[in-house]
Every structure is written in C-alpha cells, then in structure tokens.
Write a protein that holds these residues in place. Sequence first.
Motif, PDB file in Angstrom:
ATOM      1  N   PRO A 102       0.905  -1.211   0.139  1.00 53.78           N
ATOM      2  CA  PRO A 102       0.056   0.008   0.031  1.00 53.78           C
ATOM      3  C   PRO A 102       0.686   1.185  -0.140  1.00 53.78           C
ATOM      4  N   ASP A 103       1.997   1.165   0.670  1.00 47.60           N
ATOM      5  CA  ASP A 103       2.791   2.651   0.439  1.00 47.60           C
ATOM      6  C   ASP A 103       3.785   2.526  -0.389  1.00 47.60           C
ATOM      7  N   ALA A 104       3.667   1.846  -1.720  1.00 49.19           N
ATOM      8  CA  ALA A 104       4.806   1.610  -2.523  1.00 49.19           C
ATOM      9  C   ALA A 104       4.746   2.813  -3.261  1.00 49.19           C
ATOM     10  N   VAL A 105       5.784   2.956  -4.089  1.00 53.76           N
ATOM     11  CA  VAL A 105       5.863   4.498  -4.839  1.00 53.76           C
ATOM     12  C   VAL A 105       6.482   3.941  -6.056  1.00 53.76           C
ATOM     13  N   PRO A 106       5.876   4.150  -7.283  1.00 51.49           N
ATOM     14  CA  PRO A 106       4.684   4.442  -7.509  1.00 51.49           C
ATOM     15  C   PRO A 106       3.557   3.453  -6.544  1.00 51.49           C
ATOM     16  N   SER A 107       2.394   4.096  -6.482  1.00 48.33           N
ATOM     17  CA  SER A 107       1.313   3.245  -5.649  1.00 48.33           C
ATOM     18  C   SER A 107       0.458   2.522  -6.748  1.00 48.33           C
ATOM     19  N   ALA A 108      -0.134   1.387  -6.404  1.00 54.85           N
ATOM     20  CA  ALA A 108      -0.823   0.541  -7.123  1.00 54.85           C
ATOM     21  C   ALA A 108      -1.861   1.151  -8.180  1.00 54.85           C
ATOM     22  N   ARG A 147      -1.384   4.516  -9.386  1.00 54.01           N
ATOM     23  CA  ARG A 147      -0.777   4.983 -10.227  1.00 54.01           C
ATOM     24  C   ARG A 147      -0.293   4.152 -11.449  1.00 54.01           C
ATOM     25  N   LEU A 148      -0.109   2.947 -10.854  1.00 54.49           N
ATOM     26  CA  LEU A 148       0.492   1.800 -11.884  1.00 54.49           C
ATOM     27  C   LEU A 148      -0.800   1.304 -12.630  1.00 54.49           C
ATOM     28  N   GLN A 149      -1.967   1.279 -11.952  1.00 51.81           N
ATOM     29  CA  GLN A 149      -3.141   0.877 -12.918  1.00 51.81           C
ATOM     30  C   GLN A 149      -3.416   1.838 -13.698  1.00 51.81           C
ATOM     31  N   SER A 150      -3.243   3.356 -13.372  1.00 58.95           N
ATOM     32  CA  SER A 150      -3.777   4.280 -14.234  1.00 58.95           C
ATOM     33  C   SER A 150      -3.039   4.433 -15.277  1.00 58.95           C
ATOM     34  N   ARG A 151      -1.809   4.195 -15.426  1.00 56.11           N
ATOM     35  CA  ARG A 151      -0.601   4.101 -16.504  1.00 56.11           C
ATOM     36  C   ARG A 151      -1.272   2.836 -17.391  1.00 56.11           C
ATOM     37  N   TRP A 152      -1.504   1.897 -16.665  1.00 57.17           N
ATOM     38  CA  TRP A 152      -1.801   0.531 -17.420  1.00 57.17           C
ATOM     39  C   TRP A 152      -3.017   0.896 -18.198  1.00 57.17           C
ATOM     40  N   MET A 153      -3.896   1.424 -17.713  1.00 56.34           N
ATOM     41  CA  MET A 153      -5.252   1.752 -18.483  1.00 56.34           C
ATOM     42  C   MET A 153      -5.285   2.762 -19.462  1.00 56.34           C
ATOM     43  N   ARG A 154      -4.066   3.647 -19.227  1.00 57.52           N
ATOM     44  CA  ARG A 154      -4.083   4.664 -20.074  1.00 57.52           C
ATOM     45  C   ARG A 154      -3.313   3.797 -21.546  1.00 57.52           C
ATOM     46  N   LEU A 155      -2.160   2.955 -21.330  1.00 54.52           N
ATOM     47  CA  LEU A 155      -1.968   2.268 -22.371  1.00 54.52           C
ATOM     48  C   LEU A 155      -2.699   1.328 -22.973  1.00 54.52           C
ATOM     49  N   LEU A 156      -3.744   0.757 -22.332  1.00 56.72           N
ATOM     50  CA  LEU A 156      -4.927   0.027 -22.966  1.00 56.72           C
ATOM     51  C   LEU A 156      -5.738   0.944 -23.991  1.00 56.72           C
TER      52      LEU A 156
END
Length: 194
Positions: free
Chosen positions: A129-135, A137-146
């Motif tokens: 949960p405290d990861a940088v980048p957060s899950a 943000r990672l999911q948002s970037r993945w969805m943008r690529l999709l």
Amino acid sequence: MFSFSLWFWALLALLFFWAIGAYNRLVRLRSAVVKAFAVLDEQLVRQLVWVQGCLPEAMRGGAVTAPGELQDEVTAAWARLHAASEQFAVALAQARAQPIDVPGMASLVMAHEALRTAWASALADAVPPDAVPSAERLQSRWMRLLHQSLPLRTAFNDAAQAYNQAIAQFPAAVVARLFGFRPAGTVTRLAEGR
C-alpha cells in the motif's frame, strides 16, 4: 463466325482485366491489414516493455527461482506476471511474422488476456500500500496504455473485416481461392478496458 470470335476475345479480355483488378484489390486490402497491425504492434510493444519495466529488478533478466523452489505470495505474483509477459512476447512475435493468421491472432488475444490477469494479480498481491509509485498510479498508467490501443485495434479489425468480406464475395472469391488468399484474424477483445 467473325462476330462470334470477336465477342469471345472481347469477353476473354474483359474477364482477364477484371481478374487482374480483383487480384490487385485483394492485395491492397491484405496490405492494409498488415499495415494496421504494424501500428497496433508498436502500441502492444509499449505495453509489454512497460509491464516488464515494472517487474522487480531481479526478475528482469529471467527466472527468479529454481524449479521446485518455494515462493512467497509476492514473488509468485511477480513470477506469474513475468511468465505472462514472456508468453505475450512470443505471441506478439508470431503475430508480427504472420499478421493475417487467424490462430496467431487468437493466440495473441489469449496471451494478452493472461497478461492482464497477471497484471491485476501482481498489483493486488505484490504492490504494498505504501509503494512508490502506488498501485493506483500503476493501474492508471496501464489503463492509459490499454485505451491508447483501442483505436488502433479498431482500425486493424476494420481492415481485417474489409479484407475478409472481399475474399468471401463472389466472383472475387474465385480469384482469392485461386491465389491462396486466406481469411485474416481479428483482435476482438484485445485492449478493452476493465
């Protein structure tokens, strides 16, 4: 007699030039499918490179654990993502080699679905949960690529459908069968957002 011969040769010439025109149209349509896949391929490679770049540093070079070695839940999630990305890379290479191949496109769609499933699992199980980048943000970037690949997928599918319709229509179907034009596969589910 002369009139019949003239009509016969005129009809034969008309049929010959029509066949050349039909053949050229089928070649153009097949070429459009290949070009549309090349553009889609670039975007799919971006997705693959981005996912592989999100893997932990130790996993980027190959296998993380030896066969039969126990893994914790986090390592197992990353290992599944690594395996899915390798499977997708192989399917993408096959599709790139034969972008008209129906089984190749089906394999690409299945490999992309496996990659998406492994990605969701890795985010849920391996990103703290405290990861940088957060899950998120990672999911948002993945969805943008999709979502960036959606219009490219549509363009490829449209080109493949136009080609498939052309090779199925009579009398062009005769030319298609004669010269070995085969139906093209589509990527129906590829890159739909979830």
